[in-house]
Scaffold this motif. Structure first.
Motif, mmCIF file in Angstrom:
data_model
loop_
_atom_site.group_PDB
_atom_site.id
_atom_site.type_symbol
_atom_site.label_atom_id
_atom_site.label_comp_id
_atom_site.label_asym_id
_atom_site.label_seq_id
_atom_site.Cartn_x
_atom_site.Cartn_y
_atom_site.Cartn_z
ATOM 1 N N THR A 44 -0.427 27.783 13.766
ATOM 2 C CA THR A 44 0.151 26.560 12.751
ATOM 3 C C THR A 44 -2.128 25.562 13.532
ATOM 4 O O THR A 44 -2.127 25.830 14.204
ATOM 5 C CB THR A 44 0.918 25.988 13.527
ATOM 6 O OG1 THR A 44 1.453 26.459 13.382
ATOM 7 C CG2 THR A 44 1.078 24.868 13.088
ATOM 8 N N PRO A 45 -2.221 25.129 12.200
ATOM 9 C CA PRO A 45 -3.388 24.613 12.692
ATOM 10 C C PRO A 45 -3.252 23.268 13.689
ATOM 11 O O PRO A 45 -1.982 22.241 14.006
ATOM 12 C CB PRO A 45 -4.143 24.098 10.890
ATOM 13 C CG PRO A 45 -2.767 24.581 9.888
ATOM 14 C CD PRO A 45 -1.754 24.679 10.910
ATOM 15 N N ARG A 46 -4.152 23.149 13.909
ATOM 16 C CA ARG A 46 -4.376 21.562 15.367
ATOM 17 C C ARG A 46 -4.641 20.540 14.291
ATOM 18 O O ARG A 46 -4.164 19.052 15.146
ATOM 19 C CB ARG A 46 -5.693 22.035 15.980
ATOM 20 C CG ARG A 46 -5.537 23.072 17.082
ATOM 21 C CD ARG A 46 -4.815 21.947 18.010
ATOM 22 N NE ARG A 46 -4.209 23.669 19.458
ATOM 23 C CZ ARG A 46 -3.691 23.376 19.871
ATOM 24 N NH1 ARG A 46 -3.186 22.450 20.628
ATOM 25 N NH2 ARG A 46 -3.558 24.037 20.870
ATOM 26 N N ASP A 47 -4.909 20.775 13.128
ATOM 27 C CA ASP A 47 -5.607 19.097 12.710
ATOM 28 C C ASP A 47 -3.888 19.325 11.945
ATOM 29 O O ASP A 47 -3.050 19.268 11.908
ATOM 30 C CB ASP A 47 -6.215 18.862 11.336
ATOM 31 C CG ASP A 47 -5.608 20.071 9.982
ATOM 32 O OD1 ASP A 47 -4.657 20.365 9.822
ATOM 33 O OD2 ASP A 47 -6.049 20.945 9.756
ATOM 34 N N ASP A 48 -3.204 17.439 11.031
ATOM 35 C CA ASP A 48 -2.490 17.385 10.731
ATOM 36 C C ASP A 48 -1.887 16.885 9.345
ATOM 37 O O ASP A 48 -1.145 16.630 8.759
ATOM 38 C CB ASP A 48 -2.283 15.442 11.382
ATOM 39 C CG ASP A 48 -2.045 15.471 12.770
ATOM 40 O OD1 ASP A 48 -1.331 16.752 13.436
ATOM 41 O OD2 ASP A 48 -2.717 14.612 13.484
#
Length: 69
Positions: A44-48
């Motif tokens: 899962t990416p760290r950005d929102d």
């Protein structure tokens, strides 16, 4: 699918599949927030930008029992 299996008590047929998918979603979660997106084959990416995509993982994990019913 998770709600379908739970509401129709189809754990005998689908439990292994459901458990593998719930575990896959958990293992690629964003560990700082314990959220997972719908791509369970990569981290899962760290950005929102993809938080709206977490719905499938939440449902899969919440309806699948830890142990076979």
């Amino acid at each position: 699918m998770g709600e379908f299996v739970r509401e129709n008590n189809l754990w005998g047929q689908y439990y292994d599949f459901m458990k593998r998918n719930a575990d896959a979603a958990w293992y690629v979660r964003r560990t700082d927030l314990n959220v997972s997106w719908n791509r369970w084959d990569e981290q899962t990416p760290r950005d929102d930008t993809r938080t709206v995509e977490a719905t499938g993982a939440v449902i899969m994990q919440s309806v699948t029992p830890a142990n076979r019913p």
